[in-house]
Design an enzyme around this catalytic site. Structure first.
Site, short mmCIF file in Angstrom:
data_model
loop_
_atom_site.label_atom_id
_atom_site.label_comp_id
_atom_site.label_asym_id
_atom_site.label_seq_id
_atom_site.Cartn_x
_atom_site.Cartn_y
_atom_site.Cartn_z
N ILE A 12 0.84 -1.20 0.00
CA ILE A 12 0.00 0.00 0.00
C ILE A 12 0.87 1.25 0.00
CG2 ILE A 12 -1.80 1.27 1.23
CD1 ILE A 12 -2.67 -1.41 2.49
N SER A 119 -7.57 0.12 10.51
CA SER A 119 -8.07 -1.13 9.94
C SER A 119 -9.50 -1.41 10.35
CB SER A 119 -7.18 -2.29 10.42
OG SER A 119 -7.74 -3.54 10.09
N TYR A 144 -4.02 -7.79 16.53
CA TYR A 144 -3.78 -6.84 15.44
C TYR A 144 -4.79 -5.70 15.50
CZ TYR A 144 -4.10 -4.81 10.79
OH TYR A 144 -4.20 -3.93 9.74
N LYS A 148 -4.41 -1.47 16.35
CA LYS A 148 -4.86 -0.40 15.47
C LYS A 148 -5.82 0.55 16.19
CE LYS A 148 -2.65 -1.18 11.63
NZ LYS A 148 -1.73 -0.18 11.06
#
Length: 337
Positions: A12, A119, A144, A148
């Protein structure tokens, strides 16, 4: 404007660096090259470093001052859901320390604009089919996603005392490719994983077909990486406004596509007559995540331009353009059929 992009050599990040160059901006990249490649960032100045390491905050401040940085786009992080379940402490160390050091560097260097790569994993298993940014409860179900969400909290806490303007982009499943040389360099996302199995002559894997969805496979909102890059440029412009109603935005299409539908699209685009295999569910995967793009549509004027057909076709074109990945469609045979 000079923009520092952490993780700018990755999938990205490199697309965003490309979009920034196309817009005429100067770009500085910080990357540890654990996944990215240095030849993906055009003429951007590259600093190789691990932003989660001790002392990285001071080093980032030095870079920002030396390069006269005006804004930061922060991508650099670990991003595999299953791995985060297996190695939670490492994910906390990497992602939270990385964010801490970026903010510390910005504070010391007097840089006041931050676009954060957040996310959809922050939502966990939301109680609605199409998720707005203010859904409740918002409980990430894997480390994860937790890192975020905490990263958003950290950036928001720095607005008032340090004058850091923060915009978090919560994106869903990023896929596809812009220029073919910016192909996803890591086999971590669904479509490259499917192609990689095909390259080996093996059956692509579907992780779980017993979810509470119409075809039993996970449903996600797939966003083309070039659309996502455009959203980051829109976010930078948004941060120039003195009046900003929101600081987090979904970046998605509002449309859900199942894993099996993606597999079927890969069959159509590649022309390969493969048979897929079903494996056990991966830990930490919610059955469905679709994001409402209403807020970013209205506030930034950003809209997705590409659909799933475009995503799979562009990813396949990039895969086939890479000599190391290229599959001879005419002679391909499935070895484990």
């Amino acid at each position: 404007m000079t923009v520092l992009v952490t993780g700018g050599c990755g999938y990205i990040g490199a697309h965003v660096v490309h979009a920034l160059h196309e817009a005429g901006e100067d770009v500085v990249v910080v990357d540890d090259l654990s996944y990215g490649k240095p030849d993906r960032i055009g003429g951007a100045h590259l600093y190789g470093m691990d932003i989660a390491a001790p002392g990285a905050g001071e080093r980032l401040a030095e870079i920002m001052k030396a390069e006269d940085v005006d804004a930061v786009i922060h991508f650099a992080a670990r991003k595999q859901v299953g791995e985060s379940v297996e190695k939670p402490l490492w994910y906390y160390q990497q992602n939270i320390n990385g964010m801490l050091n970026v903010l510390e560097g910005m504070k010391e260097a007097g840089v006041h604009k931050l676009v954060f790569s957040s996310s959809a994993a922050t939502y966990g298993e939301p109680p609605v089919d199409v998720v707005p940014e203010d859904v409740e409860p918002m409980i990430p179900i894997n480390p994860y996603g937790q890192t975020k969400l905490f990263g958003e909290w950290m950036a928001r806490a720095c607005e008032q005392p340090y004058g850091i303007r923060f915009c978090g982009l919560r994106y869903f499943n990023v896929a596809g490719c812009g220029p073919v040389e910016l192909e996803d360099p890591a086999i971590l996302n669904l479509i490259p994983m499917l192609f990689d199995r095909l390259k080996q002559g093996k059956a692509p894997a579907i992780f779980g077909d017993d979810y509470p969805t119409p075809d039993g496979t996970c449903i996600r909102d797939y966003i083309h990486v070039s659309d996502l890059a455009d959203a980051h440029l829109a976010a930078l412009k948004y941060l120039d406004r003195d009046e900003r109603k929101y600081d987090v935005f979904n970046v998605g299409t509002g449309e859900g596509t199942s894993v099996r539908q993606i597999v079927d699209e890969v069959k159509k685009v590649t022309g390969l007559p493969f048979k897929e295999t079903v494996m056990a569910r991966r830990a930490g995967d919610p059955p469905q995540l679709i994001g409402s793009p209403k807020r970013i549509n209205e506030e930034m004027g950003w809209h997705a331009r590409y659909d799933v057909d475009d995503i799979v076709e562009s990813a396949w074109n990039a895969w086939q353009a890479n000599p190391e990945h290229h599959i001879d469609v005419e002679t391909w045979k499935q070895q484990d059929a």
